[in-house]
Write a protein that holds these residues in place. Sequence first.
Motif, PDB file in Angstrom:
ATOM      1  N   LYS A  58      22.961  -2.106  66.622  1.00 20.84           N
ATOM      2  CA  LYS A  58      24.072  -2.703  67.335  1.00 20.84           C
ATOM      3  C   LYS A  58      25.369  -2.674  66.535  1.00 20.84           C
ATOM      4  O   LYS A  58      26.448  -2.816  67.100  1.00 20.84           O
ATOM      5  N   SER A  59      25.276  -2.547  65.219  1.00 25.70           N
ATOM      6  CA  SER A  59      26.476  -2.593  64.384  1.00 25.70           C
ATOM      7  C   SER A  59      26.264  -1.749  63.139  1.00 25.70           C
ATOM      8  O   SER A  59      25.123  -1.397  62.783  1.00 25.70           O
ATOM      9  N   ALA A  60      27.386  -1.443  62.456  1.00 22.05           N
ATOM     10  CA  ALA A  60      27.288  -0.703  61.196  1.00 22.05           C
ATOM     11  C   ALA A  60      26.516  -1.512  60.153  1.00 22.05           C
ATOM     12  O   ALA A  60      25.789  -0.956  59.333  1.00 22.05           O
ATOM     13  N   GLU A  61      26.678  -2.836  60.192  1.00 23.98           N
ATOM     14  CA  GLU A  61      25.971  -3.679  59.234  1.00 23.98           C
ATOM     15  C   GLU A  61      24.464  -3.593  59.447  1.00 23.98           C
ATOM     16  O   GLU A  61      23.685  -3.549  58.488  1.00 23.98           O
ATOM     17  N   GLU A  62      24.019  -3.547  60.725  1.00 23.55           N
ATOM     18  CA  GLU A  62      22.589  -3.439  61.002  1.00 23.55           C
ATOM     19  C   GLU A  62      22.067  -2.071  60.583  1.00 23.55           C
ATOM     20  O   GLU A  62      20.970  -1.958  60.023  1.00 23.55           O
ATOM     21  N   ARG A  63      22.847  -1.011  60.837  1.00 22.91           N
ATOM     22  CA  ARG A  63      22.428   0.321  60.386  1.00 22.91           C
ATOM     23  C   ARG A  63      22.289   0.351  58.876  1.00 22.91           C
ATOM     24  O   ARG A  63      21.339   0.920  58.331  1.00 22.91           O
ATOM     25  N   THR A  93      27.495   5.436  55.606  1.00 23.90           N
ATOM     26  CA  THR A  93      27.890   4.462  56.629  1.00 23.90           C
ATOM     27  C   THR A  93      29.002   3.552  56.124  1.00 23.90           C
ATOM     28  O   THR A  93      29.972   3.270  56.838  1.00 23.90           O
ATOM     29  N   ASP A  94      28.862   3.081  54.894  1.00 21.95           N
ATOM     30  CA  ASP A  94      29.850   2.158  54.319  1.00 21.95           C
ATOM     31  C   ASP A  94      30.047   2.502  52.850  1.00 21.95           C
ATOM     32  O   ASP A  94      29.377   1.957  51.977  1.00 21.95           O
TER      33      ASP A  94
END
Length: 300
Positions: A58-63, A93-94
């Motif tokens: 659902k979000s970049a943080e979850e990925r 991703t980050d």
Amino acid sequence: MRYRILVPLLLAASMARPAFAQNGPAVTPLASARELYASARYDEALAVLDDLRPEAAKSAEERRAIEQYRSLCLLALGRGAEAENAIAAVVTTDPTYQPSEAEASPRVRAAFSEVRQRLLPDIARARYTAAKATFDRKDFKQAAAQFDQVIRLLDDPDMGGRLADLRTLAAGFLDLAAAAAAPPPEPEKPEPPAPAPTPRPDPNRIYVTEEDGIIAPQPIKQEVPQLPAALRTQARDRGLLEIIVDERGRVMSATVRESMHPLYDSLLLNAARDWRYRPATLNGTPVKFRKLIQINLTRN
């Protein structure tokens, strides 16, 4: 990269609950994987994570959390090469993310740092290219934000000072984008009383717009040469020139950063020698200044 985790370290890891992902409902697959990892049931945790598709998160943080736990499990199982791929997915991703001492062991933090050192230059180049494309679309506000991110990435300690030329270009485009996105200047107001004297600037330093107290030089004479007719079908429409203006407003040096055509570049460099400016100032004192100028050619 090879990672060997000793049994005592595995037991110690099982006593601590990783803080990579935000706490969520215990019934979610990610929460289940986290609990399995905390219980040192690494194979089972990895099986749960393999059923989770990062692209469906659902979000970049979850990925990022999925790949983080995947890398931890793989490291614990001694599968170093696969763990490195998982860490690379997190960094992609980050790229600004680095696990803290509270989140990971020194071995895991070292693994992240090693992967970041290898990947950051390519990520920085890709993000610069994306920012330049945004600038060319004249979305100056978004371009300024993207160039600011590029500069922050290039200043990361894991970059080790690499790509200094790219940082100069990104800083110059940040200046151009910020100036283009800025609202019209307000009407001039009466100047307040002069502030207390400030220390004089370093006469040997070359300043840029992003530094506090700097006012950029203003052109007095900046005539760009016409494109010769013989080059109209060969030259690029746009180019980039970097100049250094001294304390008297004279051009000390000029360098073509984005070429339009070798012959036209020479004409441009010769013309730049005669350009004159009101010099840049730092707290009212003239200083040397590095300036980027975008050249737009016409084909009349």
